[in-house]
Enzyme design. Sequence first.
Site, PDB file in Angstrom:
ATOM      1  CG  ASN A  13      -1.727   1.228   1.388  1.00  0.00           C
ATOM      2  OD1 ASN A  13      -1.763   2.068   0.488  1.00  0.00           O
ATOM      3  ND2 ASN A  13      -2.411   1.365   2.527  1.00  0.00           N
ATOM      4  CD1 TRP A  14       3.472   0.913  -2.727  1.00  0.00           C
ATOM      5  CD2 TRP A  14       3.598   2.001  -4.685  1.00  0.00           C
ATOM      6  NE1 TRP A  14       4.182   0.115  -3.603  1.00  0.00           N
ATOM      7  CE2 TRP A  14       4.275   0.757  -4.810  1.00  0.00           C
ATOM      8  CE3 TRP A  14       3.542   2.845  -5.788  1.00  0.00           C
ATOM      9  CZ2 TRP A  14       4.897   0.355  -6.000  1.00  0.00           C
ATOM     10  CZ3 TRP A  14       4.157   2.452  -6.975  1.00  0.00           C
ATOM     11  CH2 TRP A  14       4.829   1.225  -7.074  1.00  0.00           C
ATOM     12  CG  HIS A  71      -5.755   1.783   5.135  1.00  0.00           C
ATOM     13  ND1 HIS A  71      -5.367   2.687   6.101  1.00  0.00           N
ATOM     14  CD2 HIS A  71      -4.729   0.907   5.002  1.00  0.00           C
ATOM     15  CE1 HIS A  71      -4.146   2.368   6.518  1.00  0.00           C
ATOM     16  NE2 HIS A  71      -3.734   1.299   5.860  1.00  0.00           N
ATOM     17  CD  GLU A 117      -3.059   5.324   6.784  1.00  0.00           C
ATOM     18  OE1 GLU A 117      -3.031   5.413   5.542  1.00  0.00           O
ATOM     19  OE2 GLU A 117      -2.131   4.792   7.441  1.00  0.00           O
ATOM     20  CD  GLU A 157      -3.305  -2.574   7.152  1.00  0.00           C
ATOM     21  OE1 GLU A 157      -2.207  -2.791   6.641  1.00  0.00           O
ATOM     22  OE2 GLU A 157      -3.960  -1.534   6.937  1.00  0.00           O
ATOM     23  N   GLY A 202       2.649   2.153  10.894  1.00  0.00           N
ATOM     24  CA  GLY A 202       3.594   3.261  10.769  1.00  0.00           C
ATOM     25  C   GLY A 202       4.290   3.627  12.070  1.00  0.00           C
ATOM     26  N   GLY A 224       3.036  -1.100   4.314  1.00  0.00           N
ATOM     27  CA  GLY A 224       3.062   0.335   4.049  1.00  0.00           C
ATOM     28  C   GLY A 224       4.471   0.797   3.734  1.00  0.00           C
ATOM     29  N   GLY A 225       5.118   1.398   4.712  1.00  0.00           N
ATOM     30  CA  GLY A 225       6.428   2.018   4.519  1.00  0.00           C
ATOM     31  C   GLY A 225       7.450   1.146   3.806  1.00  0.00           C
TER      32      GLY A 225
HETATM   33  P1  13P Z   1       3.186   0.290   7.729  1.00  0.00           P
HETATM   34  O1  13P Z   1       3.701  -0.989   7.136  1.00  0.00           O
HETATM   35  O2  13P Z   1       3.909   1.503   7.284  1.00  0.00           O
HETATM   36  O3  13P Z   1       3.063   0.183   9.229  1.00  0.00           O
HETATM   37  O4  13P Z   1       1.686   0.483   7.168  1.00  0.00           O
HETATM   38  C1  13P Z   1       0.793  -0.555   7.229  1.00  0.00           C
HETATM   39  C2  13P Z   1      -0.422  -0.197   6.450  1.00  0.00           C
HETATM   40  O5  13P Z   1      -1.192   0.655   6.841  1.00  0.00           O
HETATM   41  C3  13P Z   1      -0.659  -0.892   5.175  1.00  0.00           C
HETATM   42  O6  13P Z   1      -1.931  -0.651   4.697  1.00  0.00           O
END
Ligand code: 13P
Length: 256
Positions: free
Chosen positions: A9-10, A94, A96, A166, A172, A234-235
């Site tokens: 997930n960029w 997600h 977010e 998640e 993050g 993510g990262g």
């Molecule tokens: P991170 O791997 O940066 O913790 O992010 C996870 C994420 O939200 C993937 O959707």
Amino acid sequence: MRKPMMAGNWKMNKTVAEATALAKEIVELTSGYTNVDRVICPTFICLSAVKEAVGNAPIGVGAQNCYWEESGAFTGEVAAAMLAGLVEYVIIGHSERRQFFGETDETVNKKIKAALAAGLTPLVCIGESLAQNEAGETQSFVSGQVRGALAGLSGEQVQSLVLAYEPIWAIGTGLAATSQQAGDICGGVVRATVRELHGDAVAEATRVLYGGSTKPGNIAEIMQQPDIDGALIGGAALDAKSYGEMVRITSEVYQK
Ligand code: 13P
């Protein structure tokens, strides 16, 4: 046996040029690992370019959101049906988007239905906050999210999508859930809820990913959990080498 998936997930990162370059690097670095499904999810504006960069390589491309109406006066939105000609996957719900853009179990459910109707594979996110975790509400909350997301779907539809657990406190933060914790929730809550809703065969066929601070250093341990079928990254997915390394390690874990 469920095929493992490493999905990147960029988020809101990378220009079109940067995304194109990253996709090309990922194609090169991961082409040998065919026992792992690879999916990359850039921003909407990068989808065409990334799709072109991927070309015929067996790497799925996904959007990070979609809207359930087919067309009309919905400024800023993109219909699932519009994505369908271009990509294969779409991330839905997600944390977010739930946190910053007002998504609810109801809107998540509508988006999943639209995505499935359009022939896309939804990557459906669920997960509790730190406060809920500390209050001991993880099980009931996550199970409720799964029920809300999957309301009205057939068993066949459920096993065609991918669930991603998640925990918000792990996203993050560098603070991943322990592989044991993650495995317990993926199996004992997420898959168990699917089992309650649709029985054993559907539960065993449905892929459940873990997401939250996954990286090359912890992915082997996470992938050894029998109820974790992959990661939503993510990262670490923003760097071709670390993403490629996670694909390689997963491929190795699954060869055993
Ligand atoms: P991170 O791997 O940066 O913790 O992010 C996870 C994420 O939200 C993937 O959707």
